[in-house]
Design a protein around this motif. Structure first.
Motif, short mmCIF file in Angstrom:
data_model
loop_
_atom_site.label_atom_id
_atom_site.label_comp_id
_atom_site.label_asym_id
_atom_site.label_seq_id
_atom_site.Cartn_x
_atom_site.Cartn_y
_atom_site.Cartn_z
N LEU A 188 59.65 65.77 49.24
CA LEU A 188 58.24 66.04 49.54
C LEU A 188 58.06 66.35 51.03
O LEU A 188 57.34 67.29 51.39
N GLY A 189 58.73 65.60 51.88
CA GLY A 189 58.60 65.81 53.32
C GLY A 189 59.11 67.17 53.76
O GLY A 189 58.53 67.81 54.64
N VAL A 190 60.20 67.61 53.12
CA VAL A 190 60.74 68.94 53.46
C VAL A 190 59.78 70.03 52.99
O VAL A 190 59.49 70.97 53.73
N LEU A 191 59.26 69.87 51.78
CA LEU A 191 58.41 70.94 51.24
C LEU A 191 57.04 70.99 51.90
O LEU A 191 56.45 72.07 52.03
N VAL A 192 56.53 69.85 52.34
CA VAL A 192 55.27 69.85 53.10
C VAL A 192 55.50 70.54 54.46
O VAL A 192 54.64 71.27 54.93
N ALA A 193 56.68 70.32 55.03
CA ALA A 193 57.00 71.00 56.30
C ALA A 193 57.08 72.51 56.06
O ALA A 193 56.52 73.30 56.83
#
Ligand SMILES: [Zn+2]
Length: 411
Positions: free
Chosen positions: A95-100
């Motif tokens: 999730l953190g990668v895709l939000v970035a």
């Protein structure tokens, strides 16, 4: 100008990523440098290129994305990790990668120019298949050639061999280091992986500190005698020493710990491990965590004293090895303030929270100020297929992240 993430696009990215490493049991198997982990990184690079962003990777196989070509000016680094534990969930790191990624796309589409360049990263091996969070340690320059040669997983597979399988040279990890000052700030969004935000029905948590950890391997050694012929008074039973110590943990936390302190005995091996033999030796793990280094020191001392006293009373020998020591980290006050002000202006229900889990942000804090945003984990579940966050909270978290990032990149 107020922009927002394209949440449908983020959802469909999450669904595409979920299929990489998904097994029949519903769990995600994207352990670092496995086939699916490499696929996920290739998939991310394709996504970056598709969005007109510049994709690259470094010697540690960290994947990066930028709007503009890399230059020498300090960047705002954003991201998380794509690898998972065996049978993990899709949101831990993903999730953190895709939000970035979504944030970068939004900024590019809206032609927003920021004072400082923004760079996104998907770190290698955050879950520590080969020991530490490899990718962020590499960036902060804390890996030695010796670490690289010796890095091995639980099953005896060497990092150098697993990397070579995919065309990487383990020694290139040493080139991934970024100098102090090259990263102006680091921002990471992550699922909480604990129950607090879900229980309190809040949308996000603003992380104040990340827990420190002390991990020991402890041995109590007595004699392996016959369970039938050795009178109770003549035994040196290693397990009874462990049992007594386990019973003392709540008192030790009460007297020497804080509200945030936790201690866990998660793994126990009895030797010789037979029903009809007094256990002559016990080997067990002790995992102690707190947000304050001084308290961790006190807890460690108290545990050592308790174990010594128990061993003496029970005629056992007591030994321990330190397996790991990670210091607690305070998130940057400036970044917390930015996120907090943004959350208030957006009417988001938040609280300040500490992280009980280790994150890449903790490692990056050694070379740059860091901030973290948590979104709730349903029932606190993580590292399991049950891991889930409500869409609404993901969207709120993603927009808070984007707005905070824009402020950080312009300050
Ligand atoms: Zn994670």
């Amino acid at each position: 100008m107020s922009i927002a993430v394209n949440f449908e696009r983020l959802k469909s990215d999450l669904e595409e990523l979920r299929r990489i490493g998904l097994a029949d049991d519903g769990g995600i198997y994207r352990q670092a440098f496995s086939e699916s982990d490499i696929l996920a990184r290739e998939w991310l690079k394709a996504k970056l290129s598709e969005a007109g962003l510049i994709a690259s990777s470094d010697g540690a196989a960290n994947v990066f994305g930028r709007i503009t070509k890399p230059d020498d000016s300090p960047c705002i680094l954003i991201g998380s990790h794509l690898d998972s534990v065996p049978c993990g969930g899709n949101l831990d790191g993903g999730l953190g990668v895709l939000v970035a990624l979504e944030s970068l796309r939004c900024i590019k589409e809206n032609n927003i120019e920021t004072k400082h360049p923004i760079e996104m990263v998907a770190f290698s091996d955050e879950e520590g298949r080969f020991g530490g969070p490899l990718g962020s340690l590499a960036l902060s320059g804390e890996i030695t050639p010796e670490d690289l040669v010796n890095a091995v997983d639980l099953y005896g597979n060497y990092l150098k061999d697993e990397m070579a399988l995919h065309g990487f040279d383990v020694n290139d990890i040493l080139h991934a280091r970024r100098n102090q000052g090259m990263i102006k700030a680091y921002l990471e969004l992550h699922i909480e992986q604990g129950p607090v935000l879900d229980k309190e029905k809040l949308n996000v948590g603003i992380v104040e500190g990340i827990t420190g950890l002390r991990k020991w391997n402890i041995r109590l050694i007595g004699n392996a005698d016959h369970a039938g012929t050795t009178p109770m008074k003549m035994r040196t039973d290693a397990f009874s020493g462990l049992a007594e110590f386990a019973g003392e943990i709540p008192r030790i936390i009460e007297e020497h710990g804080s509200d945030e302190s936790v201690a866990t005995i998660g793994k126990v091996d009895l030797f010789p491990g037979m029903a009809n033999t007094v256990p002559g030796q016990v080997e067990f793990s002790l995992d102690m965590r707190d947000i304050d280094n001084k308290i961790l020191d006190e807890l460690s001392d108290a545990c050592r004293r308790a174990l010594s006293a128990i061993a003496r009373r029970r005629m056992l020998m007591f030994e321990f090895d330190i397996i790991s020591e990670i210091d607690p980290v305070r998130c940057s006050k400036d970044i917390i303030d930015v996120i907090q002000d943004t959350a208030e202006s957006m009417d988001i229900m938040y609280r300040n929270i500490n992280s009980g889990a280790v994150h890449d942000a903790q490692i990056i804090s050694r070379i740059a100020p860091v901030g973290m945003i948590f979104v709730p984990s349903k029932d606190g579940r993580s590292h399991s297929p049950a891991e889930w966050t409500y869409w609404e909270d993901m969207e709120i978290g993603a927009n808070l992240y984007l707005q905070s990032l824009l402020k950080m990149a312009d300050s």
